[in-house]
Enzyme design. Sequence first.
Site, mmCIF file in Angstrom:
data_model
loop_
_atom_site.group_PDB
_atom_site.id
_atom_site.type_symbol
_atom_site.label_atom_id
_atom_site.label_comp_id
_atom_site.label_asym_id
_atom_site.label_seq_id
_atom_site.Cartn_x
_atom_site.Cartn_y
_atom_site.Cartn_z
ATOM 1 C CG ASP A 201 -1.871 1.138 1.223
ATOM 2 O OD1 ASP A 201 -1.452 2.280 0.918
ATOM 3 O OD2 ASP A 201 -3.052 0.915 1.500
ATOM 4 C CG HIS A 202 1.452 4.158 -3.285
ATOM 5 N ND1 HIS A 202 0.230 3.784 -3.743
ATOM 6 C CD2 HIS A 202 1.513 5.499 -3.467
ATOM 7 C CE1 HIS A 202 -0.420 4.847 -4.196
ATOM 8 N NE2 HIS A 202 0.339 5.903 -4.034
ATOM 9 C CG HIS A 264 -4.244 4.339 -0.860
ATOM 10 N ND1 HIS A 264 -3.222 3.429 -0.790
ATOM 11 C CD2 HIS A 264 -4.447 4.550 -2.184
ATOM 12 C CE1 HIS A 264 -2.821 3.108 -2.020
ATOM 13 N NE2 HIS A 264 -3.561 3.774 -2.879
HETATM 14 P P1 NDP Z 1 -3.276 -0.366 -15.893
HETATM 15 O O1 NDP Z 1 -4.637 -0.716 -16.369
HETATM 16 O O2 NDP Z 1 -2.663 0.887 -16.343
HETATM 17 O O3 NDP Z 1 -2.239 -1.528 -16.265
HETATM 18 C C1 NDP Z 1 -2.535 -2.851 -16.129
HETATM 19 C C2 NDP Z 1 -1.375 -3.726 -16.641
HETATM 20 O O4 NDP Z 1 -1.778 -5.071 -16.514
HETATM 21 C C3 NDP Z 1 -1.033 -3.500 -18.094
HETATM 22 O O5 NDP Z 1 0.354 -3.699 -18.250
HETATM 23 C C4 NDP Z 1 -1.817 -4.596 -18.813
HETATM 24 O O6 NDP Z 1 -1.221 -5.055 -19.983
HETATM 25 C C5 NDP Z 1 -1.725 -5.705 -17.790
HETATM 26 N N1 NDP Z 1 -2.849 -6.620 -17.945
HETATM 27 C C6 NDP Z 1 -4.115 -6.404 -17.586
HETATM 28 N N2 NDP Z 1 -4.855 -7.502 -17.862
HETATM 29 C C7 NDP Z 1 -4.020 -8.420 -18.392
HETATM 30 C C8 NDP Z 1 -4.171 -9.735 -18.871
HETATM 31 N N3 NDP Z 1 -5.335 -10.348 -18.829
HETATM 32 N N4 NDP Z 1 -3.082 -10.371 -19.350
HETATM 33 C C9 NDP Z 1 -1.888 -9.749 -19.392
HETATM 34 N N5 NDP Z 1 -1.678 -8.480 -18.955
HETATM 35 C C10 NDP Z 1 -2.726 -7.848 -18.465
HETATM 36 O O7 NDP Z 1 -3.371 -0.454 -14.311
HETATM 37 P P2 NDP Z 1 -2.390 0.214 -13.236
HETATM 38 O O8 NDP Z 1 -0.990 0.040 -13.687
HETATM 39 O O9 NDP Z 1 -2.839 1.571 -12.925
HETATM 40 O O10 NDP Z 1 -2.717 -0.636 -11.940
HETATM 41 C C11 NDP Z 1 -2.201 -1.926 -11.721
HETATM 42 C C12 NDP Z 1 -2.331 -2.210 -10.240
HETATM 43 O O11 NDP Z 1 -1.553 -1.276 -9.512
HETATM 44 C C13 NDP Z 1 -3.760 -2.085 -9.704
HETATM 45 O O12 NDP Z 1 -3.966 -3.128 -8.795
HETATM 46 C C14 NDP Z 1 -3.767 -0.731 -9.000
HETATM 47 O O13 NDP Z 1 -4.649 -0.688 -7.908
HETATM 48 C C15 NDP Z 1 -2.344 -0.660 -8.507
HETATM 49 N N6 NDP Z 1 -1.862 0.705 -8.266
HETATM 50 C C16 NDP Z 1 -1.836 1.611 -9.282
HETATM 51 C C17 NDP Z 1 -1.342 2.888 -9.051
HETATM 52 C C18 NDP Z 1 -1.266 3.910 -10.113
HETATM 53 O O14 NDP Z 1 -0.914 5.048 -9.806
HETATM 54 N N7 NDP Z 1 -1.577 3.573 -11.346
HETATM 55 C C19 NDP Z 1 -0.826 3.275 -7.718
HETATM 56 C C20 NDP Z 1 -0.922 2.248 -6.735
HETATM 57 C C21 NDP Z 1 -1.411 1.018 -7.022
HETATM 58 P P3 NDP Z 1 -1.801 -4.726 -21.446
HETATM 59 O O15 NDP Z 1 -1.152 -3.426 -21.843
HETATM 60 O O16 NDP Z 1 -1.358 -5.862 -22.270
HETATM 61 O O17 NDP Z 1 -3.297 -4.628 -21.318
HETATM 62 C C1 BG6 Z 2 -3.564 4.285 -6.436
HETATM 63 C C2 BG6 Z 2 -4.917 4.305 -7.065
HETATM 64 O O1 BG6 Z 2 -3.500 3.282 -5.478
HETATM 65 O O2 BG6 Z 2 -3.294 5.538 -5.832
HETATM 66 C C3 BG6 Z 2 -5.044 5.449 -8.024
HETATM 67 O O3 BG6 Z 2 -5.116 3.071 -7.749
HETATM 68 C C4 BG6 Z 2 -4.645 6.753 -7.404
HETATM 69 O O4 BG6 Z 2 -6.373 5.542 -8.508
HETATM 70 C C5 BG6 Z 2 -3.300 6.618 -6.735
HETATM 71 O O5 BG6 Z 2 -4.583 7.737 -8.409
HETATM 72 C C6 BG6 Z 2 -2.974 7.867 -5.936
HETATM 73 O O6 BG6 Z 2 -1.661 7.793 -5.478
HETATM 74 P P1 BG6 Z 2 -0.850 9.109 -5.096
HETATM 75 O O7 BG6 Z 2 0.404 8.614 -4.515
HETATM 76 O O8 BG6 Z 2 -0.667 9.868 -6.376
HETATM 77 O O9 BG6 Z 2 -1.729 9.853 -4.128
#
Ligand code: NDP
Ligand code: BG6
Length: 513
Positions: A201-202, A264
């Site tokens: 949980d960042h 969070h």
């Molecule tokens: P995205 O939707 O941007 O990315 C998802 C990734 O997973 C892509 O690389 C996608 O690849 C891959 N993926 C999804 N489905 C499949 C599948 N069936 N097979 C293979 N690859 C797959 O999501 P996020 O990066 O934003 O989030 C990922 C996790 O991180 C979540 O659990 C989120 O809660 C967590 N998180 C995100 C934060 C953020 O700031 N974005 C911060 C903290 C936590 P492809 O390009 O091939 O679809």
């Molecule tokens: C992630 C959520 O855990 O935290 C995002 O999946 C959200 O939706 C992000 O934008 C917020 O993180 P921060 O560090 O930018 O407040």
Amino acid sequence: MAVEALEENPLRAGLRSRRKPDPSAIVVFGVTGDLTHRKLVPSLYRLYAEGLLPAGFAIVGVARRDWDDGQFRDTIRGALDEFLGDPVREEVWQGFAAGLRFCPGEFDDPETYRRLGEVLAKTSEERVHSGNRLYYLAVPPSVYAPIIDGLGGADLGRDGASHGWSRIVVEKPFGHDGASARLLNARLRRWFREDQIYRIDHYLGKETVQNILVFRLANGIFEPVWNRQYIDNVQITVAEDIGVESRGPYYEEAGAIRDMIQNHVLQLLALIAMEPPVAFDAVAVRDEKVKVFRSLHPLIGSDVDRSVVRGQYSTGLSHGEPVAGYQQEEGVAEGSLTETFVAMRVFLDTWRWAGVPFYLRTGKRMPKRVTEISLQFKQPPLLLFGRGMRGAPEPNVLAVQVQPDEGITLKFGSKVPGPTERVHPVHMDFRYGTSFGEKTSEAYERLILDCLIGDSTLFTRDDGVEAAWGFVDPIVARWYAVGTAPAPYEAGSWGPDAAEDLVDRDKREWRRL
Ligand code: NDP
Ligand code: BG6
């Protein structure tokens, strides 16, 4: 508030003073995603630039793309150029890029893990020479299961003196609800021991969040008033100005309650509300946090209608620019009932906090990005000043600003100079930037380093995650049962009117941020 000048920036020095990790390979699933590009890649680069990644490290990306190592490096370079925030240093990039490897494959195909085993073995010969592996699941929760089973089935989760350690990092939300979190825990434990599992949980890696316990427990003056006798209410706001960006499909699965509240926001609440642990270690700190989750007064059935507000942004202005509503975002279903805003009033059934409302709110497309925790104090027992036309002086507020302008502010009343007894609110301010120089390190830097070192204090434990779902599940169940749509709110506003009514009913108001 002034602090002693320190010779070097202690925020970075703190990272540097940690034990150097063993040589290892970091395997990232989801290398095309937002998390990897926005947070993981810049953090890994910075750790490398500061000599904090072990020599001979490797970063292996796994994704359903037909890339080779060169194309993978180009993608990572693109992410750095976009999200590092500083120019990429060519000499650092060359060294960093030399450790990047790619493994193509679908996550539900056993062949992917056989190939990954080969890539890791080859990489170990070329660079790492240890067998240590950190698997990072930077993917939506719906694809955790095939990855965990794929790794386990290919014996890639093995851990032991003869072939190095292996650890797995699982992103939040951990599961979709309590039942799926329990299943996920069981699935993980089939292949990994609890001490190999890092539920991230960042927010727990943010400097200001880590400072909450230090602030409370390393100072004599705050803890005696940190309770129901002195505190009137607590507010936690996690506001974002961005929308769901490119993450429509993920967000449709999650919504604000699973994306932000279950993890969070409840983690912030736990740090504010927990009892002092008997030691600052992974067991004692997490024991106390779990007790907070278990003490949350359940919101069930019609309590949910009274105490929880859900909203969804519609078109509006973000920093003066017109922006789309949630339902017009890519990957979002027309008529979607997913909430992008939640506000709630919760109580804790503990001796310390009984009767003190905790008001929580989080949302996307708010007027600004700000995360703040504030404790509003009760008024003094006898109001000697400021009665009459102007009303009572404003109450004292202690505000912890988690981001963006990290610091702590105490608001108190002061006499206005001159021949009157007028009381005016003034502020005593501590800002990280002013007191410690340089900006704080990115949460992910600290957390990745902790995983590599094997310190799980800042990660969530299975019982904590399940207890947090135990609070959230009945709320979601009520929403499904009633089937009402989230209240629309204009992008760029502070959420639906009902969120104002929630505090107004208690004759209180949200802090103006
Ligand atoms: P995205 O939707 O941007 O990315 C998802 C990734 O997973 C892509 O690389 C996608 O690849 C891959 N993926 C999804 N489905 C499949 C599948 N069936 N097979 C293979 N690859 C797959 O999501 P996020 O990066 O934003 O989030 C990922 C996790 O991180 C979540 O659990 C989120 O809660 C967590 N998180 C995100 C934060 C953020 O700031 N974005 C911060 C903290 C936590 P492809 O390009 O091939 O679809
Ligand atoms: C992630 C959520 O855990 O935290 C995002 O999946 C959200 O939706 C992000 O934008 C917020 O993180 P921060 O560090 O930018 O407040």
